[in-house]
Design an enzyme around this catalytic site. Structure first.
Site, short mmCIF file in Angstrom:
data_model
loop_
_atom_site.label_atom_id
_atom_site.label_comp_id
_atom_site.label_asym_id
_atom_site.label_seq_id
_atom_site.Cartn_x
_atom_site.Cartn_y
_atom_site.Cartn_z
N LYS A 27 78.77 70.76 81.96
CA LYS A 27 79.13 72.07 81.82
C LYS A 27 79.78 73.30 83.06
O LYS A 27 80.96 73.52 83.51
CB LYS A 27 78.96 72.94 80.87
CG LYS A 27 78.80 71.76 79.88
CD LYS A 27 78.12 72.80 78.42
CE LYS A 27 77.11 73.39 78.66
NZ LYS A 27 75.85 72.48 78.63
N ARG A 56 76.63 78.47 70.94
CA ARG A 56 75.92 77.63 70.51
C ARG A 56 75.64 77.41 69.11
O ARG A 56 74.73 76.87 68.39
CB ARG A 56 74.68 77.85 71.65
CG ARG A 56 74.71 76.61 72.34
CD ARG A 56 73.02 77.62 73.71
NE ARG A 56 73.10 76.60 74.53
CZ ARG A 56 73.09 76.35 75.42
NH1 ARG A 56 73.94 77.51 76.27
NH2 ARG A 56 72.63 75.91 76.17
N ARG A 68 68.48 67.07 88.69
CA ARG A 68 68.86 68.88 88.68
C ARG A 68 68.62 69.35 89.86
O ARG A 68 67.24 70.01 89.95
CB ARG A 68 69.86 69.65 87.63
CG ARG A 68 70.45 70.65 87.94
CD ARG A 68 70.60 71.48 86.77
NE ARG A 68 70.56 71.28 85.23
CZ ARG A 68 70.61 71.66 84.45
NH1 ARG A 68 71.52 71.73 83.80
NH2 ARG A 68 69.84 72.01 83.54
N ARG A 103 64.99 74.33 87.69
CA ARG A 103 64.71 75.14 86.87
C ARG A 103 63.10 74.36 85.67
O ARG A 103 62.80 73.69 85.95
CB ARG A 103 66.25 75.00 85.87
CG ARG A 103 66.98 75.70 85.91
CD ARG A 103 67.98 75.41 84.93
NE ARG A 103 67.85 75.66 83.76
CZ ARG A 103 68.57 75.35 82.95
NH1 ARG A 103 70.38 74.94 83.35
NH2 ARG A 103 68.52 75.34 81.44
N ARG A 153 65.12 71.00 73.66
CA ARG A 153 66.60 71.53 73.68
C ARG A 153 67.62 70.87 73.15
O ARG A 153 68.35 71.32 72.57
CB ARG A 153 67.13 71.63 75.73
CG ARG A 153 66.14 72.61 76.18
CD ARG A 153 65.75 72.34 77.43
NE ARG A 153 66.85 72.31 78.32
CZ ARG A 153 67.12 71.88 79.19
NH1 ARG A 153 66.14 72.12 80.18
NH2 ARG A 153 68.27 72.32 79.70
P1 ADP Z 1 71.72 73.97 79.76
O1 ADP Z 1 73.14 74.40 81.05
O2 ADP Z 1 71.27 72.77 80.38
O3 ADP Z 1 72.72 73.67 79.04
P2 ADP Z 1 71.77 76.98 79.58
O4 ADP Z 1 71.50 76.87 81.94
O5 ADP Z 1 73.22 77.15 79.33
O6 ADP Z 1 71.55 75.06 80.04
O7 ADP Z 1 71.02 77.52 78.97
C1 ADP Z 1 69.47 77.50 78.74
C2 ADP Z 1 68.15 78.62 78.16
O8 ADP Z 1 68.83 79.58 78.24
C3 ADP Z 1 68.89 78.23 76.79
O9 ADP Z 1 68.07 76.86 76.74
C4 ADP Z 1 68.63 78.98 75.34
O10 ADP Z 1 67.31 79.13 75.49
C5 ADP Z 1 69.14 80.23 76.51
N1 ADP Z 1 71.21 79.82 76.15
C6 ADP Z 1 71.76 80.16 77.13
N2 ADP Z 1 72.81 80.42 76.42
C7 ADP Z 1 72.26 80.66 75.20
C8 ADP Z 1 72.68 81.03 73.48
N3 ADP Z 1 74.84 80.95 73.94
N4 ADP Z 1 72.58 81.12 72.86
C9 ADP Z 1 71.25 81.41 72.48
N5 ADP Z 1 70.43 80.38 73.71
C10 ADP Z 1 71.42 80.42 74.71
P1 ADP Z 2 75.64 71.31 82.16
O1 ADP Z 2 75.77 72.95 82.65
O2 ADP Z 2 76.05 70.67 81.03
O3 ADP Z 2 73.99 71.33 81.89
P2 ADP Z 2 75.05 70.69 85.00
O4 ADP Z 2 76.66 70.72 85.37
O5 ADP Z 2 74.18 71.89 85.06
O6 ADP Z 2 75.56 70.44 83.10
O7 ADP Z 2 75.36 69.05 85.12
C1 ADP Z 2 73.61 68.42 84.51
C2 ADP Z 2 73.60 67.94 86.54
O8 ADP Z 2 74.02 66.35 86.44
C3 ADP Z 2 73.41 68.45 87.64
O9 ADP Z 2 72.51 67.61 88.34
C4 ADP Z 2 74.27 67.68 87.70
O10 ADP Z 2 75.16 67.63 89.07
C5 ADP Z 2 74.35 66.35 87.67
N1 ADP Z 2 75.74 66.09 87.21
C6 ADP Z 2 77.14 66.47 86.42
N2 ADP Z 2 78.18 65.46 86.24
C7 ADP Z 2 78.10 65.02 86.92
C8 ADP Z 2 78.58 63.34 86.67
N3 ADP Z 2 79.97 63.68 85.86
N4 ADP Z 2 78.41 62.11 87.58
C9 ADP Z 2 76.89 62.51 87.26
N5 ADP Z 2 76.04 63.57 87.52
C10 ADP Z 2 76.45 65.02 87.25
#
Ligand code: ADP
Ligand code: ADP
Length: 214
Positions: free
Chosen positions: A14, A88, A127, A161, A172
């Site tokens: 995302k 979420r 990541r 992270r 998660r």
């Molecule tokens: P990822 O990119 O791995 O999906 P995020 O960076 O979006 O993770 O979120 C990291 C953490 O922040 C989540 O595990 C949760 O604890 C909190 N968080 C983020 N967005 C939300 C939301 N919309 N509702 C509740 N908790 C959230």
């Molecule tokens: P999210 O925001 O959904 O948690 P991220 O965009 O941070 O996900 O991506 C998670 C990890 O996967 C990062 O290390 C990113 O560089 C890698 N990644 C993202 N998209 C792809 C893809 N299409 N193929 C391979 N690796 C990817």
């Protein structure tokens, strides 16, 4: 202009796609995860309240994230908003609908990024991000061109992270399946859902999203 949600489990891609949409379409990424991490980095009251919850991989309360989004939405976005990691829960989805109605805007599309669980462990444990500009990298699939230096801004502040480990990912993912995945049916029923294959390479996923938006 379009307002969209990128929906998918942690590691689905995302953030990566949101950053690209900002660059190519002038859209504005609203990532509640990034906002919360910023609050922790700044040591604010909010940061102290959410730190432990996030480290465990649990969701923070709906009230907190709805408040953050409400505040950011008042600033407006010419190219539209990309909601990344929000909503979420169903309660957050209802709150977003209400906020949209109140600001006279509408949600155009919800793009579900489908990735299987096995791929997520690799995505999450590889990541790292730039602490200065937020660019997202991966040890294997997307390393920096010069080791230790961000391609986008030249910063050497590359970070991992605390919650990006296989153990916390289990919590998660459980949170995702219990509380967030019902949103797939919710938005399907509203006629807003489109699913893309998040397992394809980054460029292919970007093209799939572009064809949804055009
Ligand atoms: P990822 O990119 O791995 O999906 P995020 O960076 O979006 O993770 O979120 C990291 C953490 O922040 C989540 O595990 C949760 O604890 C909190 N968080 C983020 N967005 C939300 C939301 N919309 N509702 C509740 N908790 C959230
Ligand atoms: P999210 O925001 O959904 O948690 P991220 O965009 O941070 O996900 O991506 C998670 C990890 O996967 C990062 O290390 C990113 O560089 C890698 N990644 C993202 N998209 C792809 C893809 N299409 N193929 C391979 N690796 C990817």
């Amino acid at each position: 202009m379009a307002n969209i949600i990128l929906l998918g489990p942690p590691g689905a891609g995302k953030g990566t796609q949101a950053k690209r949409l900002e660059e190519t379409r002038g859209m504005v990424q609203l990532s509640t995860g990034d906002m919360l991490k910023e609050a922790i980095a700044q040591g604010t009251d909010l940061g102290r309240r959410v730190e432990g919850i996030m480290a465990r991989g649990e969701l923070v309360t709906d009230e907190i994230v709805i408040g953050l989004i409400e505040h950011k939405m008042t600033e407006g976005a010419r190219g539209g908003f990309i909601f990344d990691g929000f909503p979420r829960t169903l309660k957050q989805a209802d709150a977003l609908a209400e906020l949209m109605a109140r600001t006279g805007s509408r949600l155009d599309r919800v793009i579900e990024m489908q990735v299987d669980d096995a791929a997520l462990v690799d995505r999450i444990t590889g990541r790292f991000t730039c602490g200065n500009c937020g660019a997202v990298y991966h040890d294997r699939t997307h390393p920096t061109r010069v080791p230790g230096i961000c391609d986008a801004c030249g910063s050497t502040d590359l970070r991992r992270r605390a919650d990006d480990n296989a153990e916390t990912l289990k919590t998660r993912l459980m949170e995702y399946y219990k509380k967030t995945s019902p949103l797939i049916g919710y938005y399907y029923a509203k006629g807003l859902l489109t699913s893309v294959d998040g397992l394809a390479d980054v460029d292919t996923v970007s093209s799939a999203i572009a064809s949804v938006l055009d």
